[in-house]
Write a protein that holds these residues in place. Structure first.
Motif, PDB file in Angstrom:
ATOM      1  N   ASP A  18       1.061  -1.212  -0.134  1.00 23.72           N
ATOM      2  CA  ASP A  18       0.052   0.181  -0.131  1.00 23.72           C
ATOM      3  C   ASP A  18       1.038   1.292   0.080  1.00 23.72           C
ATOM      4  O   ASP A  18       1.821   1.457   0.648  1.00 23.72           O
ATOM      5  N   LEU A  19       0.306   2.120  -0.868  1.00 26.36           N
ATOM      6  CA  LEU A  19       1.248   3.687  -0.699  1.00 26.36           C
ATOM      7  C   LEU A  19       1.138   4.062   0.354  1.00 26.36           C
ATOM      8  O   LEU A  19       0.167   3.782   1.182  1.00 26.36           O
ATOM      9  N   GLY A  20       2.305   4.814   1.046  1.00 26.10           N
ATOM     10  CA  GLY A  20       2.069   5.314   2.485  1.00 26.10           C
ATOM     11  C   GLY A  20       2.592   4.429   3.648  1.00 26.10           C
ATOM     12  O   GLY A  20       2.964   4.839   4.548  1.00 26.10           O
ATOM     13  N   ALA A  21       3.075   3.111   3.102  1.00 29.16           N
ATOM     14  CA  ALA A  21       3.669   2.032   3.939  1.00 29.16           C
ATOM     15  C   ALA A  21       5.131   2.918   4.553  1.00 29.16           C
ATOM     16  O   ALA A  21       5.754   3.528   3.225  1.00 29.16           O
ATOM     17  N   SER A  22       5.415   2.491   5.507  1.00 26.33           N
ATOM     18  CA  SER A  22       6.911   2.847   5.871  1.00 26.33           C
ATOM     19  C   SER A  22       7.823   1.860   5.343  1.00 26.33           C
ATOM     20  O   SER A  22       7.617   0.602   5.317  1.00 26.33           O
ATOM     21  N   ILE A  23       9.266   2.333   5.126  1.00 23.35           N
ATOM     22  CA  ILE A  23      10.207   1.299   4.784  1.00 23.35           C
ATOM     23  C   ILE A  23      10.382   0.426   5.795  1.00 23.35           C
ATOM     24  O   ILE A  23      10.657  -0.654   5.467  1.00 23.35           O
ATOM     25  N   ASN A  24      10.493   0.783   6.877  1.00 26.40           N
ATOM     26  CA  ASN A  24      10.713  -0.207   8.137  1.00 26.40           C
ATOM     27  C   ASN A  24       9.564  -1.229   8.217  1.00 26.40           C
ATOM     28  O   ASN A  24      10.081  -2.424   8.446  1.00 26.40           O
ATOM     29  N   VAL A  26       7.980  -2.471   5.583  1.00 26.06           N
ATOM     30  CA  VAL A  26       8.058  -3.373   4.304  1.00 26.06           C
ATOM     31  C   VAL A  26       9.540  -4.151   4.714  1.00 26.06           C
ATOM     32  O   VAL A  26       9.374  -5.469   4.550  1.00 26.06           O
ATOM     33  N   LYS A  27      10.450  -3.658   5.262  1.00 22.58           N
ATOM     34  CA  LYS A  27      11.793  -4.254   5.353  1.00 22.58           C
ATOM     35  C   LYS A  27      11.614  -5.264   6.569  1.00 22.58           C
ATOM     36  O   LYS A  27      12.476  -6.556   6.539  1.00 22.58           O
ATOM     37  N   LEU A  33      17.735  -9.318   2.319  1.00 20.93           N
ATOM     38  CA  LEU A  33      17.866  -8.319   1.586  1.00 20.93           C
ATOM     39  C   LEU A  33      19.118  -7.962   1.174  1.00 20.93           C
ATOM     40  O   LEU A  33      20.008  -7.840   1.868  1.00 20.93           O
ATOM     41  N   SER A  34      19.552  -7.957  -0.136  1.00 26.20           N
ATOM     42  CA  SER A  34      20.908  -7.586  -0.447  1.00 26.20           C
ATOM     43  C   SER A  34      20.853  -6.097  -0.801  1.00 26.20           C
ATOM     44  O   SER A  34      20.004  -5.416  -0.970  1.00 26.20           O
ATOM     45  N   GLU A  80      11.880  10.388   3.594  1.00 27.41           N
ATOM     46  CA  GLU A  80      11.413  10.016   4.891  1.00 27.41           C
ATOM     47  C   GLU A  80      10.932   8.619   5.118  1.00 27.41           C
ATOM     48  O   GLU A  80      10.557   8.073   6.324  1.00 27.41           O
ATOM     49  N   GLY A  81      11.212   7.916   4.228  1.00 23.65           N
ATOM     50  CA  GLY A  81      10.837   6.332   4.374  1.00 23.65           C
ATOM     51  C   GLY A  81       9.609   6.170   4.038  1.00 23.65           C
ATOM     52  O   GLY A  81       8.840   5.098   4.443  1.00 23.65           O
ATOM     53  N   VAL A  82       8.771   6.859   3.074  1.00 29.58           N
ATOM     54  CA  VAL A  82       7.355   6.621   3.040  1.00 29.58           C
ATOM     55  C   VAL A  82       7.227   6.074   1.359  1.00 29.58           C
ATOM     56  O   VAL A  82       7.745   6.872   0.487  1.00 29.58           O
ATOM     57  N   LEU A  83       6.613   5.048   1.199  1.00 27.91           N
ATOM     58  CA  LEU A  83       6.291   4.316   0.077  1.00 27.91           C
ATOM     59  C   LEU A  83       5.331   5.181  -0.909  1.00 27.91           C
ATOM     60  O   LEU A  83       4.333   5.595  -0.523  1.00 27.91           O
TER      61      LEU A  83
END
Length: 164
Positions: A18-24, A26-27, A33-34, A80-83
């Protein structure tokens, strides 16, 4: 979390994200993860095409990009880490509006909403009159009128306001 058959929803979601998800967020769902570095000597496009799992790249401006499945899915995060952008291509099987997908004739999208070609982005967008926002199609770098048989090679689901 990855779903290469997920419905494509303009301005909202694709591929199980979903757009608006944080990178943290998702990770935290990624087991392996390479990370690509410019110092590796391998061009980024080669690294993407050779990695069937996840590959991360941090741009000079602080934006981070996660690639999956040899580039089938590209997740773009703001500094800022926002998708804010999900770009799907290659073997992605999910559809937009029930029948428009990667590999479909661009004219199929045109049957749902009128499209206009943006030379700067090299993408085909629904016209402003259509009221559809948050989706664009990558095909040939020509207007549909000039190349009516072009095929969709990528679909962008985005909310550009989240990129700031």
């Amino acid at each position: 979390m990855v779903n290469d058959c997920a419905e494509i929803v303009p301005g909202k979601s694709a591929a199980g994200f979903d757009l608006g998800a944080s990178i943290n967020e998702v990770k935290s769902s990624i087991c392996s993860l390479s990370e690509w570095q410019t110092s590796s000597g391998i061009p980024l496009y080669e690294a993407i095409r050779s990695e069937s799992g996840w590959l991360a790249y941090v741009r000079e401006n602080g934006e981070e990009v996660l690639y999956f499945g040899n580039g089938m899915i590209e997740l773009n995060f703001s500094a800022e880490g926002v998708l804010f952008n999900i770009f799907i291509s290659n073997e992605y099987a999910g559809a937009l509006w029930g029948d428009v997908k990667v590999g479909s004739p661009l004219s199929m999208a045109q049957q749902h909403y009128p499209l206009e070609y943006d030379e700067g982005d090299e993408m085909h967008y629904p016209t402003e009159e259509s009221a559809v926002i948050g989706v664009a199609f990558y095909a040939e770098e020509l207007p549909l009128e000039e190349a009516p048989d072009q095929l969709i090679s990528g679909i962008s689901v985005h909310n550009w306001s989240m990129s700031r």
